[in-house]
Design an enzyme around this catalytic site. Structure first.
Site, mmCIF file in Angstrom:
data_model
loop_
_atom_site.group_PDB
_atom_site.id
_atom_site.type_symbol
_atom_site.label_atom_id
_atom_site.label_comp_id
_atom_site.label_asym_id
_atom_site.label_seq_id
_atom_site.Cartn_x
_atom_site.Cartn_y
_atom_site.Cartn_z
ATOM 1 N N ARG A 65 19.495 114.725 25.379
ATOM 2 C CA ARG A 65 20.323 115.803 25.917
ATOM 3 C C ARG A 65 21.087 116.583 24.841
ATOM 4 O O ARG A 65 21.296 117.788 24.961
ATOM 5 C CB ARG A 65 21.320 115.154 26.872
ATOM 6 C CG ARG A 65 21.958 116.121 27.802
ATOM 7 C CD ARG A 65 23.001 115.430 28.647
ATOM 8 N NE ARG A 65 23.316 116.287 29.780
ATOM 9 C CZ ARG A 65 23.528 115.843 30.980
ATOM 10 N NH1 ARG A 65 23.436 114.571 31.249
ATOM 11 N NH2 ARG A 65 23.843 116.690 31.943
ATOM 12 N N LYS A 174 11.749 98.333 30.551
ATOM 13 C CA LYS A 174 12.326 97.622 31.664
ATOM 14 C C LYS A 174 13.808 98.009 31.790
ATOM 15 O O LYS A 174 14.342 98.520 30.824
ATOM 16 C CB LYS A 174 12.164 96.128 31.511
ATOM 17 C CG LYS A 174 12.757 95.552 30.217
ATOM 18 C CD LYS A 174 12.690 94.066 30.228
ATOM 19 C CE LYS A 174 13.993 93.461 30.642
ATOM 20 N NZ LYS A 174 14.987 93.385 29.581
ATOM 21 N N ASP A 262 17.265 90.386 33.667
ATOM 22 C CA ASP A 262 17.086 90.843 32.293
ATOM 23 C C ASP A 262 15.951 90.089 31.581
ATOM 24 O O ASP A 262 15.195 90.685 30.820
ATOM 25 C CB ASP A 262 18.406 90.639 31.523
ATOM 26 C CG ASP A 262 18.381 91.267 30.135
ATOM 27 O OD1 ASP A 262 17.909 92.408 30.025
ATOM 28 O OD2 ASP A 262 18.834 90.616 29.169
ATOM 29 N N HIS A 267 10.218 88.297 31.090
ATOM 30 C CA HIS A 267 9.686 87.557 29.931
ATOM 31 C C HIS A 267 9.283 86.124 30.311
ATOM 32 O O HIS A 267 8.201 85.667 29.962
ATOM 33 C CB HIS A 267 10.712 87.495 28.799
ATOM 34 C CG HIS A 267 11.244 88.839 28.380
ATOM 35 N ND1 HIS A 267 10.511 89.994 28.484
ATOM 36 C CD2 HIS A 267 12.440 89.209 27.853
ATOM 37 C CE1 HIS A 267 11.238 91.011 28.038
ATOM 38 N NE2 HIS A 267 12.400 90.559 27.658
ATOM 39 N N LYS A 367 22.274 83.489 27.304
ATOM 40 C CA LYS A 367 22.928 84.048 26.114
ATOM 41 C C LYS A 367 23.984 83.064 25.659
ATOM 42 O O LYS A 367 24.471 82.251 26.441
ATOM 43 C CB LYS A 367 23.565 85.392 26.456
ATOM 44 C CG LYS A 367 22.532 86.429 26.864
ATOM 45 C CD LYS A 367 22.887 87.813 26.382
ATOM 46 C CE LYS A 367 21.862 88.840 26.809
ATOM 47 N NZ LYS A 367 20.835 89.107 25.790
#
Ligand code: BG6
Length: 525
Positions: A65, A174, A262, A267, A367
């Site tokens: 943009r 994704k 996520d 995965h 995580k």
């Protein structure tokens, strides 16, 4: 020729693998100011070009943009890719050669009005570069722009007819949907505008060399495959662990997503489908997708009890990672203090088919775990009789330990390897078993850096090979399995189980294993 393209009598040896076949198309990256473009896409394109896989002329056009000149885009990218390409640094001279085809065009991706002019700009660039109108549009944008962007490409006359001489492909990062309904809706809407073979849904795990090797290892050898079934395998553990927390600026996306959407839905389930699938009749995209789909459709809950007995969400609290203090998830930037988003998920699932019936697959991702490691560990059944003592020794001091089952471990990262553990006689005057391992390590065997996942995937898009991308029915089958879990957590306002940053996840996940008489393995061992 793609390494994994079907080899037939007519194409075998037609292009020696040492001589790359340069590919050419205009690559427009939508969302070019984002991190992905600078850290992954442009370095991958640079490395492809350095290796001779990309022509010198093929234009690469950053689209976003903000107003920006080609010059300042080139400078920004130069700064960003240094350190991210395979050679580490890029010399000014090499950069000059590569950057000649790098352009930037300002466009409000959501607004149709700018697209006719954008089309003219692309044509002008292609004329200047002396290239054809074959085009790849890479959607590195937020997912709510996927559909508007494609609709607008149509409005701008950028989607060629089926029988047009030029190709047009669209790559989607994704997340592709956030549950079954939204994924189906998005695929349905895109199908009105594009054909399935024009759509490339990325799961970058499939571009990793070691992930592709799962297939070659399984179906290129005859000695392991007969063992991979319910008669010989006790269980399988798949781990995708990260030590990092939230990267800067990612809080908004992540809190809306969580570990299930996520990483696990894509995965981890892709890894599962590769390790569990039947051999395809032929090594081509359609047969491979068909076999992976059958696995995803056979997924079933690991326990008969309610969802909380086989799917466990976790969230990290403050702790120590690599001896460094790490803040809690709730203290991360842009995370609401009462967030119930999971940063960890463990699941016990079954693959309810002839080969795998009754064999649990334990999946976990998270995580702020102790290390960054992704691996698949297949644990085999114990021998029927325990004839010998098993000992583990350090020097002359030995300890009697429980029987160690055979294990086959695919390490996807780091230090990519395949490891087989088995029992052997400890030298000496007694019959004692000592567990040992046989290791195959990529770096030691091949002495070369492995290509980055995005390199392989971008090249496959240019070649028109969708083998390593997700087909819509595969993606929907994965959503179909995880959506009830997400809904259960949401409707019941389930608070994720806390785990300290730097540990292997919540205690409840250990309890799930213990009640099955098993334990999570410590990855990297
Ligand atoms: C991405 C996720 O798809 O995969 C990230 O969005 C995650 O949250 C990343 O960090 C992990 O990928 P890799 O290749 O570093 O294991």
């Amino acid at each position: 020729m793609s390494i994994i393209a079907p080899v037939t009598a007519s194409n075998v040896g037609s292009i020696p693998s040492s001589i790359p076949h340069p590919e050419s198309a205009t690559i427009s990256i939508f969302g070019a100011s984002g991190d992905l473009t600078a850290r992954k896409l442009l370095p991958a394109l640079f490395d492809l070009w350095s290796d001779g896989y990309l022509t010198d002329e093929a234009p690469i056009v950053g689209v976003a943009r903000r107003e920006k000149s080609d010059e300042s885009f080139r400078n920004e990218i130069y700064e960003a890719i240094n350190g991210n390409v395979r050679a580490g640094q890029v010399s000014q001279e090499k950069w000059g050669q590569f950057a000649k085809r790098l352009y930037y065009r300002q466009l409000d991706i959501a607004a149709p009005d700018g697209y006719p002019a954008f089309r003219q700009q692309l044509e002008a660039i292609e004329k200047q570069q002396g290239t054809e109108h074959n085009r790849v549009f890479y959607m590195a944008t937020s997912p709510d722009l996927f559909l508007p962007a494609v609709e607008n490409l149509g409005f701008g006359g950028l989607i060629p007819d089926r029988d047009a001489a030029h190709t047009m492909r669209v790559v989607f990062e994704k997340p592709f949907g956030r549950d079954l309904t939204s994924a189906q809706e998005l695929s349905g809407n895109l199908r009105r505008l594009l054909r399935e073979e024009q759509i490339y849904r990325i799961d970058h795990y499939l571009g990793k060399e070691t992930v592709q090797n799962i297939l070659l290892f399984r179906f290129g050898n005859s000695i392991f495959e007969p063992l991979l079934n319910r008669n010989h395998v006790d269980h399988v553990q798949i781990t995708v662990a990260e030590s990092q927390g939230l990267e800067r600026g990612r809080g908004g996306y992540y809190d809306h997503s969580g570990a299930m959407r996520d990483v696990l839905q894509n995965h981890v389930l892709q890894l599962l489908s590769l390790i569990a699938m039947e051999p395809p009749a032929q090594f081509n995209a359609r047969d491979l997708h068909d076999e992976k789909l059958k696995v995803l459709k056979a997924l079933a809950p690991g326990n008969k009890g309610d969802i909380s007995s086989w799917a466990i969400p976790g969230q990290y609290s403050a702790g120590l990672v690599d001896s460094q203090p790490a803040i809690s998830y709730l203290s991360e930037e842009r995370i609401p203090a009462d967030s119930r988003t999971e940063t960890y998920v463990a699941m016990k699932v079954l693959v309810d088919n002839w080969r795998w019936a009754g064999v649990p697959f334990y999946l976990r991702t998270g995580k702020r775990l102790p290390s960054r490691v992704s691996e698949i560990a297949i644990q085999f059944k114990q021998p029927p009789l325990n004839l010998f003592n098993t000992v583990e020794c350090e020097g002359d001091v030995c300890e009697l330990v429980g029987n160690r089952p055979n294990k086959l471990v695919f390490r996807i990262q780091p230090s990519e390897s395949i490891k087989l553990s088995f029992s052997t006689k400890r030298p000496g005057m007694q019959y004692q078993i000592h567990p040992v391992t046989m290791d195959f390590n990529y770096k030691e065997a091949f002495h070369q850096a492995l290509p980055e996942a995005y390199e392989r995937l971008l090249l496959d898009v240019l070649r028109g090979d969708s083998t390593l991308f997700m087909r819509s029915d595969e993606l929907e089958a994965a959503w179909q399995f995880v959506t009830p879990v997400l809904e259960y957590w949401e409707h019941n306002k389930v608070t994720p189980e806390p785990y300290r940053a730097g540990t292997w996840g919540p205690r409840v996940a250990d309890t799930m294993m213990i009640s099955d008489g098993r334990a999570w393995r410590t990855p990297l061992t």
